[in-house]
Design a protein around this motif. Structure first.
Motif, PDB file in Angstrom:
ATOM      1  N   LEU B  63       0.836  -1.202   0.000  1.00  0.00           N
ATOM      2  CA  LEU B  63       0.000   0.000   0.000  1.00  0.00           C
ATOM      3  C   LEU B  63       0.872   1.254   0.000  1.00  0.00           C
ATOM      4  O   LEU B  63       0.589   2.236  -0.693  1.00  0.00           O
ATOM      5  CB  LEU B  63      -0.930   0.005   1.221  1.00  0.00           C
ATOM      6  N   LEU B  68      -1.204   4.612  -1.624  1.00  0.00           N
ATOM      7  CA  LEU B  68      -2.657   4.704  -1.495  1.00  0.00           C
ATOM      8  C   LEU B  68      -3.014   5.060  -0.054  1.00  0.00           C
ATOM      9  O   LEU B  68      -2.584   4.375   0.869  1.00  0.00           O
ATOM     10  CB  LEU B  68      -3.275   3.358  -1.897  1.00  0.00           C
ATOM     11  N   ALA B  69      -3.797   6.115   0.117  1.00  0.00           N
ATOM     12  CA  ALA B  69      -4.202   6.575   1.456  1.00  0.00           C
ATOM     13  C   ALA B  69      -2.990   6.629   2.383  1.00  0.00           C
ATOM     14  O   ALA B  69      -2.969   6.034   3.457  1.00  0.00           O
ATOM     15  CB  ALA B  69      -5.290   5.679   2.044  1.00  0.00           C
ATOM     16  N   LEU B  72      -3.293   7.512   6.202  1.00  0.00           N
ATOM     17  CA  LEU B  72      -3.895   6.449   7.008  1.00  0.00           C
ATOM     18  C   LEU B  72      -2.930   5.277   7.185  1.00  0.00           C
ATOM     19  O   LEU B  72      -2.739   4.770   8.295  1.00  0.00           O
ATOM     20  CB  LEU B  72      -5.193   5.959   6.342  1.00  0.00           C
ATOM     21  N   VAL B  73      -2.294   4.863   6.089  1.00  0.00           N
ATOM     22  CA  VAL B  73      -1.371   3.720   6.171  1.00  0.00           C
ATOM     23  C   VAL B  73      -0.190   4.068   7.075  1.00  0.00           C
ATOM     24  O   VAL B  73       0.266   3.232   7.867  1.00  0.00           O
ATOM     25  CB  VAL B  73      -0.895   3.292   4.765  1.00  0.00           C
ATOM     26  N   ASP B 145      -2.339   8.247  -4.654  1.00  0.00           N
ATOM     27  CA  ASP B 145      -3.013   9.407  -4.062  1.00  0.00           C
ATOM     28  C   ASP B 145      -2.888  10.637  -4.960  1.00  0.00           C
ATOM     29  O   ASP B 145      -3.877  11.316  -5.247  1.00  0.00           O
ATOM     30  CB  ASP B 145      -2.384   9.744  -2.695  1.00  0.00           C
ATOM     31  N   LEU B 148      -5.052  10.364  -8.040  1.00  0.00           N
ATOM     32  CA  LEU B 148      -6.484  10.493  -7.737  1.00  0.00           C
ATOM     33  C   LEU B 148      -6.850  11.923  -7.352  1.00  0.00           C
ATOM     34  O   LEU B 148      -7.906  12.432  -7.711  1.00  0.00           O
ATOM     35  CB  LEU B 148      -6.863   9.536  -6.605  1.00  0.00           C
TER      36      LEU B 148
END
Lengths: 240, 153
Positions: B63, B68-69, B72-73, B145, B148
């Protein structure tokens, strides 16, 4: 349109664009977060499922050696009132050292009929034999030797010929040859080594030892209490 | 300057997780025993944690690598690292003689070996700094990220 109106219109456009960008960020953050949590949950579940599958495979392949004692997890030697449990891995150098230093004392205690020794051959050092899983193979071979009535003799010869950690270990041919040297000359022993008959048992015994709180080798228990002083004198003192 | 520092932290932490998980995934039973060596959980619980952990570590690594995110990760990574450090401290305080099992299958150390808890903690604290950088500055280059969000143009 006046200049001022134009400016206001441009300003409004910019604000709308900013709001849209912010909204986009929020949406992206929300959904990527949901995705990440899902990925992590699935990853954890995969781990659990793989483990369950492996345990099921092991459970299906457990052949308990006929001479095993202590719930089928050990091989006993002697018949004294005090119980000594020895958890050993044939790849573990400290187990070899213990055998060298305390072995004669154990033999003496056995001969004096003071102790019953339960040898638990477990396999926690499979990572130390370049993928040949020597710990599991040797523990399985020891079980085959026990089935042939020669556990202790074979146990001695395995330690005497202990391979270096992080080598390939002894191959099956050598394990069979060592068996022959202590009188395990029948085909049944050779077949059991070559077919890995008792390897599932070795894995199962290792699991049961871990469940009993064994976190390393050698672990010596005297009447169920872990022996801290693993010297000949320490052992004799604990036996009393 | 900044997006590149965070990008390096992201890739660095990704590699840490991938290596840590990769070294354990081949022997889940050993991973369970490593957790069991901490003597914190009952063996049946330790086994499940030990089996899930390498997969989680690899998932965190992938991740982060994808980006990605990231915030949060990074946050989850930080929480996990704090748990690891707490585990090592607890083993240290209780005088257990174990390998932390951080990048190996762990377990009890032999009689001659001395645990290196101080180093283990320092190393995990270093990884925690990487996670911290990403928590504060999650925007990085070459990440999902950024695509997006429409940052990379």
């Amino acid at each position: 349109m006046s200049k001022a109106t134009k400016q206001r219109a441009a300003e409004a456009k910019r604000i709308v664009a900013q709001q849209k960008a912010r909204e986009r960020r929020r949406t992206v953050t929300l959904w990527t977060s949901v995705g990440v949590v899902a990925v992590l949950v699935i990853a954890g579940l995969i781990g659990w499922a793989v483990l369950a599958g492996q345990e099921k495979d092991t459970a299906g392949s457990v052949v308990v050696p006929p001479t095993a004692t202590d719930d089928g997890t050990a091989f006993a030697r002697g018949e004294g009132p005090v119980t000594i449990d020895i958890y050993e891995d044939f790849m573990c150098p400290i187990c070899h050292e213990f055998e060298d230093s305390a072995g004669p004392t154990i033999t003496k205690l056995v001969d004096e009929k003071k102790v019953t020794v339960n040898y638990h051959p477990i396999s926690i050092l499979d990572r130390a034999s370049n993928g040949t899983e020597y710990s599991t193979r040797s523990a399985g071979a020891a079980a085959a030797a026990a089935a042939g009535g020669k556990f202790y003799e074979y146990h001695e010869v395995l330690f005497a010929n202990q391979p270096e950690e992080n080598s390939d270990g002894l191959d099956n041919a050598k394990l069979i040859e060592l068996g022959q040297s202590v009188g395990l000359t029948d085909q049944a022993f050779a077949d059991a080594v070559n077919n890995g008959t008792y390897q599932g048992w070795a894995t199962d015994v290792t699991d049961k030892a871990s469940a009993a709180g064994v976190t390393g080798t050698p672990t010596i228990k005297v009447n169920g209490t872990v022996l801290e002083d693993r010297t000949a004198a320490g052992l004799e003192k604990a036996v009393g | 300057m900044q997006p590149w520092i965070s990008t390096a932290a992201r890739v660095g932490l990704a590699v840490v997780w991938l290596v840590a998980g990769g070294l354990k995934i081949g022997d889940l039973a050993a991973s369970g025993r490593a957790v069991n060596a901490y003597q914190i959980f009952p063996y049946d619980v330790a086994k499940v944690i030990g089996a899930a952990q390498p997969f989680l570590e690899i998932a965190l690594g992938l991740l982060l690598l994808a980006g990605l995110a990231v915030r949060l990760v990074a946050g989850i990574s930080a929480v996990v690292l704090v748990i690891f450090i707490a585990g090592i401290v607890s083993a240290w305080v209780r005088g257990l003689s174990i390998d932390c099992g951080c990048f190996s299958s762990g377990g009890q150390l032999g009689a001659g070996a001395t645990p290196v808890y101080g180093w283990d903690i320092a190393r995990d604290a270093g990884f925690l700094v990487l996670a911290g950088v990403l928590l504060v500055w999650p925007r990085t280059r070459m990440s999902v990220d950024s695509i997006l969000m429409g940052d990379d143009k």
